[in-house]
Write a protein that holds these residues in place. Structure first.
Motif, PDB file in Angstrom:
ATOM      1  N   ASP A   5       0.827  -1.199   0.000  1.00  0.00           N
ATOM      2  CA  ASP A   5       0.000   0.000   0.000  1.00  0.00           C
ATOM      3  C   ASP A   5       0.862   1.251   0.000  1.00  0.00           C
ATOM      4  N   CYS A   6       1.958   1.221   0.725  1.00  0.00           N
ATOM      5  CA  CYS A   6       2.903   2.347   0.761  1.00  0.00           C
ATOM      6  C   CYS A   6       3.476   2.612  -0.624  1.00  0.00           C
ATOM      7  N   GLU A   7       3.905   1.541  -1.290  1.00  0.00           N
ATOM      8  CA  GLU A   7       4.498   1.703  -2.615  1.00  0.00           C
ATOM      9  C   GLU A   7       3.455   2.194  -3.625  1.00  0.00           C
ATOM     10  N   ILE A   8       2.243   1.696  -3.524  1.00  0.00           N
ATOM     11  CA  ILE A   8       1.184   2.120  -4.437  1.00  0.00           C
ATOM     12  C   ILE A   8       0.885   3.600  -4.266  1.00  0.00           C
ATOM     13  N   ARG A   9       0.897   4.071  -3.027  1.00  0.00           N
ATOM     14  CA  ARG A   9       0.640   5.497  -2.798  1.00  0.00           C
ATOM     15  C   ARG A   9       1.827   6.369  -3.215  1.00  0.00           C
ATOM     16  N   SER A  10       3.007   5.778  -3.349  1.00  0.00           N
ATOM     17  CA  SER A  10       4.185   6.519  -3.813  1.00  0.00           C
ATOM     18  C   SER A  10       4.192   6.639  -5.335  1.00  0.00           C
ATOM     19  N   TYR A  11       3.900   5.518  -6.023  1.00  0.00           N
ATOM     20  CA  TYR A  11       3.896   5.474  -7.490  1.00  0.00           C
ATOM     21  C   TYR A  11       2.466   5.206  -7.928  1.00  0.00           C
ATOM     22  N   HIS A  12       1.731   6.253  -8.208  1.00  0.00           N
ATOM     23  CA  HIS A  12       0.275   6.136  -8.198  1.00  0.00           C
ATOM     24  C   HIS A  12      -0.409   6.587  -9.470  1.00  0.00           C
ATOM     25  N   SER A  13       0.330   7.145 -10.459  1.00  0.00           N
ATOM     26  CA  SER A  13      -0.347   7.700 -11.635  1.00  0.00           C
ATOM     27  C   SER A  13       0.625   7.760 -12.799  1.00  0.00           C
ATOM     28  N   ALA A  14       0.168   8.329 -13.901  1.00  0.00           N
ATOM     29  CA  ALA A  14       1.025   8.491 -15.072  1.00  0.00           C
ATOM     30  C   ALA A  14       2.112   9.522 -14.798  1.00  0.00           C
ATOM     31  N   GLY A  15       3.264   9.340 -15.464  1.00  0.00           N
ATOM     32  CA  GLY A  15       4.372  10.288 -15.333  1.00  0.00           C
ATOM     33  C   GLY A  15       5.620   9.628 -14.781  1.00  0.00           C
ATOM     34  N   THR A  16       6.717  10.358 -14.820  1.00  0.00           N
ATOM     35  CA  THR A  16       7.968   9.851 -14.259  1.00  0.00           C
ATOM     36  C   THR A  16       7.865   9.801 -12.734  1.00  0.00           C
ATOM     37  N   CYS A  17       8.774   9.042 -12.121  1.00  0.00           N
ATOM     38  CA  CYS A  17       8.779   8.874 -10.670  1.00  0.00           C
ATOM     39  C   CYS A  17       8.811  10.226  -9.963  1.00  0.00           C
ATOM     40  N   THR A  18       8.248  10.263  -8.778  1.00  0.00           N
ATOM     41  CA  THR A  18       8.110  11.540  -8.068  1.00  0.00           C
ATOM     42  C   THR A  18       9.416  12.026  -7.454  1.00  0.00           C
ATOM     43  N   PHE A  19      10.447  11.188  -7.420  1.00  0.00           N
ATOM     44  CA  PHE A  19      11.734  11.637  -6.873  1.00  0.00           C
ATOM     45  C   PHE A  19      12.656  12.088  -8.008  1.00  0.00           C
ATOM     46  N   TYR A  20      13.744  12.762  -7.642  1.00  0.00           N
ATOM     47  CA  TYR A  20      14.654  13.326  -8.646  1.00  0.00           C
ATOM     48  C   TYR A  20      15.728  12.300  -8.998  1.00  0.00           C
ATOM     49  N   GLY A  21      15.289  11.231  -9.656  1.00  0.00           N
ATOM     50  CA  GLY A  21      16.201  10.189 -10.081  1.00  0.00           C
ATOM     51  C   GLY A  21      16.672  10.419 -11.502  1.00  0.00           C
ATOM     52  N   THR A  22      17.124   9.345 -12.143  1.00  0.00           N
ATOM     53  CA  THR A  22      17.706   9.484 -13.478  1.00  0.00           C
ATOM     54  C   THR A  22      16.683   9.956 -14.497  1.00  0.00           C
ATOM     55  N   ALA A  23      15.446   9.486 -14.413  1.00  0.00           N
ATOM     56  CA  ALA A  23      14.427   9.894 -15.394  1.00  0.00           C
ATOM     57  C   ALA A  23      14.241  11.400 -15.385  1.00  0.00           C
ATOM     58  N   ASN A  24      14.020  11.973 -14.216  1.00  0.00           N
ATOM     59  CA  ASN A  24      13.812  13.417 -14.138  1.00  0.00           C
ATOM     60  C   ASN A  24      15.105  14.191 -14.377  1.00  0.00           C
ATOM     61  N   SER A  25      16.247  13.608 -13.994  1.00  0.00           N
ATOM     62  CA  SER A  25      17.532  14.250 -14.312  1.00  0.00           C
ATOM     63  C   SER A  25      17.725  14.338 -15.818  1.00  0.00           C
ATOM     64  N   ASN A  26      17.354  13.276 -16.530  1.00  0.00           N
ATOM     65  CA  ASN A  26      17.441  13.300 -17.992  1.00  0.00           C
ATOM     66  C   ASN A  26      16.630  14.442 -18.579  1.00  0.00           C
ATOM     67  N   GLN A  27      15.432  14.650 -18.049  1.00  0.00           N
ATOM     68  CA  GLN A  27      14.580  15.712 -18.583  1.00  0.00           C
ATOM     69  C   GLN A  27      15.202  17.075 -18.339  1.00  0.00           C
ATOM     70  N   MET A  28      15.761  17.256 -17.140  1.00  0.00           N
ATOM     71  CA  MET A  28      16.450  18.506 -16.846  1.00  0.00           C
ATOM     72  C   MET A  28      17.592  18.727 -17.835  1.00  0.00           C
ATOM     73  N   MET A  29      18.370  17.681 -18.095  1.00  0.00           N
ATOM     74  CA  MET A  29      19.533  17.823 -18.972  1.00  0.00           C
ATOM     75  C   MET A  29      19.130  18.110 -20.416  1.00  0.00           C
ATOM     76  N   MET A  30      18.051  17.480 -20.884  1.00  0.00           N
ATOM     77  CA  MET A  30      17.588  17.779 -22.238  1.00  0.00           C
ATOM     78  C   MET A  30      17.182  19.243 -22.366  1.00  0.00           C
ATOM     79  N   GLU A  31      16.575  19.770 -21.304  1.00  0.00           N
ATOM     80  CA  GLU A  31      16.168  21.171 -21.351  1.00  0.00           C
ATOM     81  C   GLU A  31      17.383  22.091 -21.291  1.00  0.00           C
ATOM     82  N   VAL A  32      18.354  21.754 -20.446  1.00  0.00           N
ATOM     83  CA  VAL A  32      19.580  22.550 -20.359  1.00  0.00           C
ATOM     84  C   VAL A  32      20.315  22.560 -21.705  1.00  0.00           C
ATOM     85  N   MET A  33      20.296  21.446 -22.413  1.00  0.00           N
ATOM     86  CA  MET A  33      20.962  21.350 -23.708  1.00  0.00           C
ATOM     87  C   MET A  33      20.171  22.016 -24.825  1.00  0.00           C
ATOM     88  N   GLY A  34      18.950  22.464 -24.534  1.00  0.00           N
ATOM     89  CA  GLY A  34      18.141  23.123 -25.541  1.00  0.00           C
ATOM     90  C   GLY A  34      17.397  22.172 -26.443  1.00  0.00           C
TER      91      GLY A  34
END
Length: 332
Positions: A210-239
């Motif tokens: 139940d804890c894990e389900i409430r953590s990862y609960h919908s569409a989109g990248t993970c809610t923490f700042y892991g590699t997926a969200n870091s990648n998005q930041m880097m793509m934006e920084v690179m233009g």
């Protein structure tokens, strides 16, 4: 504002170390622009195969003047980050028609999630999948039907794989189109507390799930700042994103507006216009340094250098980064 001296020194070192391979690469993309396979050079039989199922876009593609955009998608509906891409192709086709362009889905690539495979045998395929994604991207772009490309993919190995494959066709303008992060769920401190209780035998499997389900609960990248969200930041920084695209959640009108803007922007930087911006020229030494700087400055994922920057280093770039930045984003 003057450029930070450390940034300047590191950039100079990257330029020097990659000089010979960079020159060979630029020669390749220049050759592909002038002499490679593209729509005007295709034979009648090749063209007929290329737009046989294009429906209402067939006439525009036959005419030859409209920009035809390749869509490479990592859609699947098991992974939260990629599930939103289901409707993107049909929406983006409409956005392209608004500006007299067309879009065809050029290919699909696999997308796997370390969160699902971690601790399982499938985890051993994770890094290997990056190269499969790069190959799949190149296969999709190899048909010569396209004047630009849009990449639909997020997460750890998918973005690096898409970028490597697209760089082989670096004479094309390319925009990456994210789908955004899921909204915040269970706070990390609470998740850690319940995990600790389970490890001590004080919380049941049902409570942990139940804890894990409430953590990862919908569409989109993970809610923490892991590699997926870091990648998005880097793509934006690179233009390689339109500005502000990285962290807008999937179910929003702004998310769709950003995707529309990405399609329209891609048509503006095609090679028949006055603002031609090929991917291979945009991803240069300064873009690589900016990506590394962004990663360090934001406290991004520690695995990103191995999954993303190192993949570029293997193509002749140095991934070493400094501690502050000073370059404009190049490909907006």
């Amino acid at each position: 504002m003057s450029l930070n001296s450390i940034v300047a020194a590191v950039t100079d070192r990257v330029i020097e170390r990659s000089r010979s391979t960079r020159l060979r690469y630029l020669a390749l993309i220049d050759h592909e622009r002038e002499h490679g396979v593209d729509r005007p050079r295709l034979g009648c039989g090749n063209l007929a195969h290329g737009f046989a199922a294009a429906g209402e876009d067939k006439r525009a593609i036959i005419g030859g003047a409209a920009m035809n955009i390749a869509l490479v998608t990592a859609y699947n509906d098991m992974l939260s980050a990629h599930q939103p891409y289901s409707r993107y192709p049909e929406q983006m086709k409409i956005f392209a028609r608004e500006v007299g362009a067309t879009i065809q889905v050029a290919g699909g690539v696999p997308a796997m999630c370390d969160g699902v495979t971690q601790g399982q045998p499938g985890m051993e395929l994770s890094l290997f999948s990056r190269d499969t994604i790069a190959l799949s991207t190149a296969v999709g772009l190899s048909h010569g039907m396209f004047g630009g490309a849009a990449m639909l993919g997020i997460c750890d190995k998918i973005v690096p794989g898409l970028l490597i494959g697209a760089l082989r066709f670096g004479h094309l303008p390319v925009v990456f189109v994210p789908s955004g992060p899921m909204a915040s769920g269970l706070p990390n401190k609470e998740k850690a507390r319940i995990r600790q209780l389970h490890a001590e035998g004080k919380a049941s499997e049902a409570e942990l799930l139940d804890c894990e389900i409430r953590s990862y609960h919908s569409a989109g990248t993970c809610t923490f700042y892991g590699t997926a969200n870091s990648n998005q930041m880097m793509m934006e920084v690179m233009g390689l994103h339109v500005p502000g695209a990285a962290f807008v959640a999937p179910p929003s009108r702004l998310r769709q507006a950003l995707t529309r803007a990405a399609v329209h922007r891609l048509t503006e930087i095609g090679w028949s216009g006055d603002d031609y911006r090929p991917l291979g020229r945009c991803v240069d030494e300064k873009a690589i340094v900016n990506a590394a700087v962004g990663l360090l400055a934001t406290g991004g994922s520690t695995t990103t250098p191995s999954t993303c920057l190192r993949s570029r280093a293997q193509r002749g770039y140095d991934s070493t980064g400094p501690i502050s930045t000073g370059y404009r984003r190049r490909c907006r």
